[in-house]
Design a protein around this motif. Structure first.
Motif, PDB file in Angstrom:
ATOM      1  N   MET A   1       0.901  -1.049  -0.007  1.00  0.00           N
ATOM      2  CA  MET A   1       0.176   0.148   0.171  1.00  0.00           C
ATOM      3  C   MET A   1       0.819   1.243   0.172  1.00  0.00           C
ATOM      4  O   MET A   1       1.709   1.433   0.722  1.00  0.00           O
ATOM      5  CB  MET A   1      -0.898   0.109   1.231  1.00  0.00           C
ATOM      6  N   GLU A   2       0.601   2.088  -1.142  1.00  0.00           N
ATOM      7  CA  GLU A   2       1.283   3.294  -1.149  1.00  0.00           C
ATOM      8  C   GLU A   2       0.608   4.266  -0.144  1.00  0.00           C
ATOM      9  O   GLU A   2      -0.545   4.567   0.026  1.00  0.00           O
ATOM     10  CB  GLU A   2       1.380   4.008  -2.474  1.00  0.00           C
ATOM     11  N   ARG A   3       1.677   5.392   0.491  1.00  0.00           N
ATOM     12  CA  ARG A   3       0.951   6.160   1.279  1.00  0.00           C
ATOM     13  C   ARG A   3       1.410   7.797   0.853  1.00  0.00           C
ATOM     14  O   ARG A   3       2.310   8.153   0.324  1.00  0.00           O
ATOM     15  CB  ARG A   3       1.612   6.159   2.815  1.00  0.00           C
ATOM     16  N   PHE A   4       0.376   8.530   0.875  1.00  0.00           N
ATOM     17  CA  PHE A   4       0.458  10.099   0.404  1.00  0.00           C
ATOM     18  C   PHE A   4      -0.257  10.868   1.575  1.00  0.00           C
ATOM     19  O   PHE A   4      -1.075  10.455   2.425  1.00  0.00           O
ATOM     20  CB  PHE A   4      -0.178  10.278  -0.843  1.00  0.00           C
ATOM     21  N   ASP A   5      -0.083  12.204   1.384  1.00  0.00           N
ATOM     22  CA  ASP A   5      -0.861  13.100   2.222  1.00  0.00           C
ATOM     23  C   ASP A   5      -2.071  13.279   1.821  1.00  0.00           C
ATOM     24  O   ASP A   5      -3.022  13.584   2.475  1.00  0.00           O
ATOM     25  CB  ASP A   5      -0.095  14.541   2.361  1.00  0.00           C
ATOM     26  N   ALA A   6      -2.397  13.191   0.423  1.00  0.00           N
ATOM     27  CA  ALA A   6      -3.645  13.373  -0.054  1.00  0.00           C
ATOM     28  C   ALA A   6      -3.829  12.717  -1.563  1.00  0.00           C
ATOM     29  O   ALA A   6      -2.884  12.647  -2.119  1.00  0.00           O
ATOM     30  CB  ALA A   6      -3.902  14.872  -0.433  1.00  0.00           C
ATOM     31  N   ILE A   7      -5.282  12.224  -1.720  1.00  0.00           N
ATOM     32  CA  ILE A   7      -5.343  11.614  -2.907  1.00  0.00           C
ATOM     33  C   ILE A   7      -6.574  12.610  -3.576  1.00  0.00           C
ATOM     34  O   ILE A   7      -7.516  13.029  -2.847  1.00  0.00           O
ATOM     35  CB  ILE A   7      -6.018  10.151  -2.863  1.00  0.00           C
TER      36      ILE A   7
ATOM     37  N   VAL B   1      -8.518   1.905  -4.332  1.00  0.00           N
ATOM     38  CA  VAL B   1      -7.871   0.827  -5.105  1.00  0.00           C
ATOM     39  C   VAL B   1      -7.920   1.757  -6.745  1.00  0.00           C
ATOM     40  O   VAL B   1      -9.034   1.932  -7.462  1.00  0.00           O
ATOM     41  CB  VAL B   1      -8.888  -0.380  -5.147  1.00  0.00           C
ATOM     42  N   HIS B   2      -6.806   1.425  -7.142  1.00  0.00           N
ATOM     43  CA  HIS B   2      -6.516   2.260  -8.499  1.00  0.00           C
ATOM     44  C   HIS B   2      -5.975   0.914  -9.223  1.00  0.00           C
ATOM     45  O   HIS B   2      -4.795   0.832  -9.030  1.00  0.00           O
ATOM     46  CB  HIS B   2      -5.826   3.481  -8.546  1.00  0.00           C
ATOM     47  N   GLY B   3      -6.676   0.493 -10.186  1.00  0.00           N
ATOM     48  CA  GLY B   3      -6.058  -0.670 -10.731  1.00  0.00           C
ATOM     49  C   GLY B   3      -5.657  -1.861  -9.955  1.00  0.00           C
ATOM     50  O   GLY B   3      -6.573  -2.142  -9.222  1.00  0.00           O
ATOM     51  N   ALA B   4      -4.228  -2.357  -9.851  1.00  0.00           N
ATOM     52  CA  ALA B   4      -4.033  -3.142  -8.877  1.00  0.00           C
ATOM     53  C   ALA B   4      -3.452  -2.661  -7.747  1.00  0.00           C
ATOM     54  O   ALA B   4      -2.825  -3.482  -6.904  1.00  0.00           O
ATOM     55  CB  ALA B   4      -2.856  -4.052  -9.735  1.00  0.00           C
ATOM     56  N   ARG B   5      -3.402  -1.269  -7.618  1.00  0.00           N
ATOM     57  CA  ARG B   5      -2.816  -0.820  -6.383  1.00  0.00           C
ATOM     58  C   ARG B   5      -3.764  -0.437  -5.362  1.00  0.00           C
ATOM     59  O   ARG B   5      -4.888  -0.205  -5.732  1.00  0.00           O
ATOM     60  CB  ARG B   5      -1.887   0.467  -6.812  1.00  0.00           C
ATOM     61  N   GLU B   6      -3.231  -0.245  -4.034  1.00  0.00           N
ATOM     62  CA  GLU B   6      -3.950   0.387  -3.120  1.00  0.00           C
ATOM     63  C   GLU B   6      -3.320   1.818  -2.591  1.00  0.00           C
ATOM     64  O   GLU B   6      -2.107   1.465  -2.410  1.00  0.00           O
ATOM     65  CB  GLU B   6      -4.135  -0.351  -1.708  1.00  0.00           C
ATOM     66  N   ILE B   7      -3.819   3.033  -2.739  1.00  0.00           N
ATOM     67  CA  ILE B   7      -3.232   3.816  -2.294  1.00  0.00           C
ATOM     68  C   ILE B   7      -4.075   4.594  -0.956  1.00  0.00           C
ATOM     69  O   ILE B   7      -5.138   4.597  -1.085  1.00  0.00           O
ATOM     70  CB  ILE B   7      -3.338   4.870  -3.408  1.00  0.00           C
TER      71      ILE B   7
END
Length: 387
Positions: free
Chosen positions: A1-7, A144-150
Motif C-alpha cells: 500500500m502506497e502512502r500519500f498526504d492526499a489523494i 483501489v486504483h487498478g492493482a494498487r492500493e493507495i
C-alpha cells in the motif's frame, strides 16, 4: 500500500489545480483517474483553444442551491490570478466577446501548464486504470486504483459531473458523496441544446439558421445568438437559458431585441407593399416561418392592431421544449454535491475530516464563457491551500 498526504480523484482542471497547489506547499499528492490522459475536457473546450476564464467572473453568474457559496473561493482566486499563471508560462491569449479569454494557439497549452505545475510540486499522476473500492477507516482513505492500493488522510473528489460521457464522465462523484454522508442536489444537463416537440416542426425545419436574440428562462435572460437545429434550439443564448429551464416551462425569445416600440406600424407607414417577412429584418427562412405563424403577408393589408400584436409576439415568442439533448451534449451539470455539507473557504466536508469536493462535482454551475473553468481553478486552489 502506497502512502500519500492526499489523494485527488480526477485529473481534470479542478483536480490538477488542487494537486499542484498542495504539492507546491510540500504535500505528497497522488492524482488518480481512469482516463488515459489528463485534462480531456480542457482539450476540447473553446473549439480546441480553451476559454480558460472570464474577466467578468462574479458569484451572481453561477447557479447553486446556495448562491453565496461560490463567493469565497472566487474572491480569493480570481480570473486575474489564473491569467497571471497563464502569462508566467508564456501562453499567448486573446479576449473575445463578453470577457471570454482564449489561448491563441491550443488548449493543450493549458493542460501542459497544469501538468508542469503539478510536476513542480512532485505530484504523482496515475492514469489509465479503473477506480475500484474507496473506503475510510482509522483516519485514512484507501483507494483501489487498478492493482494498487493507495492511502492518505485526505481525499479530494474532483471527478466532475456526468456531462460528455464520451470523454469518460460518470456520476461517481455523487456515489462517493452519498457513501461518505454528503447530500446531492439533483443533477441535470446544463449549457445544453433544447429539443422541440412535433408541433414545432416548422421551426425544426430551419436547421442551420442563426440570429441574435434575447432568450429567457425562469428569471434569467441572455442576449446572444440562437441557432435552430434539426432537433430544436441551440446557440449561446439557448445554451445559457437551458441552465435555468425546467421541464414543462416555456423559453421566451425576443427576435427583435433592439427594435423600438411600434416598429412594425412604422414599417407599414414607410413601405405598405413590403411583406411582413421582409420587414422583420430576420434571416429569410426564419422570417418566412414567423410570417406563416402570425398570418401576415403585405404590411398594408394588416391593421395597426394586428401589427402591434405581431410585434408583441416577436418580442415574447414562446417555445415549449419537450426536453434537452441530455448529458451527451451538455457542456456541464447543474446540481451535484450539496454545498450545505461543505466549507465555502476550504471545500472540506464539515462532518468528515479529510474529505473535500471541488469543481463540477459540486452544486456550483457557471454561465457559458469560461466561468466553469474559473470555478474549477478557484475551488481547486481553495482545497489545495487547505490540504
Amino acid at each position: 500500500m502506497e502512502r500519500f498526504d492526499a489523494i485527488v480523484l480526477g485529473a481534470g482542471g479542478a483536480g490538477l489545480m488542487c494537486a499542484a497547489v498542495a504539492g507546491q506547499r510540500g504535500r505528497r499528492v497522488a492524482v488518480l483517474d481512469h482516463a488515459d490522459a489528463a485534462g480531456k475536457k480542457i482539450l476540447i473546450s473553446g473549439g480546441g483553444r480553451c476559454n480558460f476564464t472570464n474577466v467578468h467572473t462574479a458569484a451572481d453568474r453561477y447557479l447553486s442551491a446556495n448562491p453565496h457559496f461560490a463567493k469565497s473561493a472566487l474572491g480569493r482566486y480570481t480570473a486575474q490570478d489564473f491569467l497571471a499563471l497563464v502569462e508566467r508560462h508564456g501562453i499567448g491569449w486573446h479576449e473575445k466577446t463578453l470577457g471570454q479569454l482564449f489561448c491563441d494557439r491550443s488548449a493543450r497549452q493549458i493542460v501542459d501548464m497544469l501538468l508542469d505545475e503539478a510536476a513542480a510540486g512532485g505530484v504523482a499522476i496515475r492514469l489509465g486504470q479503473p477506480l475500484g473500492e474507496v473506503r475510510h477507516a482509522d483516519g485514512l482513505f484507501v483507494v483501489v486504483h487498478g492493482a494498487r492500493e493507495i492511502a492518505a488522510p485526505s481525499l479530494v473528489i474532483a471527478t466532475g459531473g456526468p456531462s460528455i460521457p464520451k470523454l469518460g464522465a460518470t456520476g461517481i462523484a455523487y456515489d462517493l458523496a452519498r457513501r461518505f454522508g454528503l447530500k446531492v442536489v439533483e443533477p441535470r444537463p446544463a449549457l445544453v441544446p433544447l429539443t422541440l416537440p412535433g408541433d414545432e416542426a416548422l421551426f425544426r425545419a430551419l436547421s442551420g439558421v442563426a440570429t441574435p436574440v434575447v432568450a429567457r428562462a425562469g428569471k434569467a435572460a441572455f442576449a446572444e445568438a440562437a441557432l435552430f437545429t434539426h432537433r430544436g434550439l441551440s446557440g449561446p443564448a439557448i445554451l445559457q437559458a437551458s441552465s435555468y429551464w425546467r421541464h414543462g416551462e416555456a423559453v421566451a425569445i425576443d427576435f427583435r431585441p433592439d427594435a423600438a416600440p411600434g416598429w412594425l406600424v412604422e414599417a407599414k407607414r414607410a413601405r405598405p407593399r413590403a411583406s411582413f417577412a421582409a420587414a422583420t429584418g430576420l434571416p429569410a427562412r426564419l422570417a418566412d416561418a414567423l410570417a406563416e405563424r402570425v398570418g401576415i403577408g403585405e404590411l398594408g393589408n394588416a391593421t395597426d392592431r394586428t401589427l402591434a400584436e405581431a410585434e408583441r409576439r416577436l418580442r415574447d415568442w414562446r417555445f415549449h421544449p419537450d426536453g434537452t439533448e441530455g448529458f451527451a451534449k451538455a457542456e456541464v451539470t447543474v446540481g451535484g454535491i450539496a454545498t450545505t455539507g461543505l466549507s465555502s473557504q476550504t471545500m472540506a466536508a464539515r462532518h468528515l475530516p479529510g474529505l473535500y469536493a471541488i469543481g463540477e462535482a459540486v452544486d456550483v454551475t457557471g454561465w457559458l464563457g469560461g466561468y466553469n473553468f474559473q470555478w474549477a481553478w478557484a475551488s481547486g486552489w481553495a482545497a489545495g491551500e487547505a490540504l
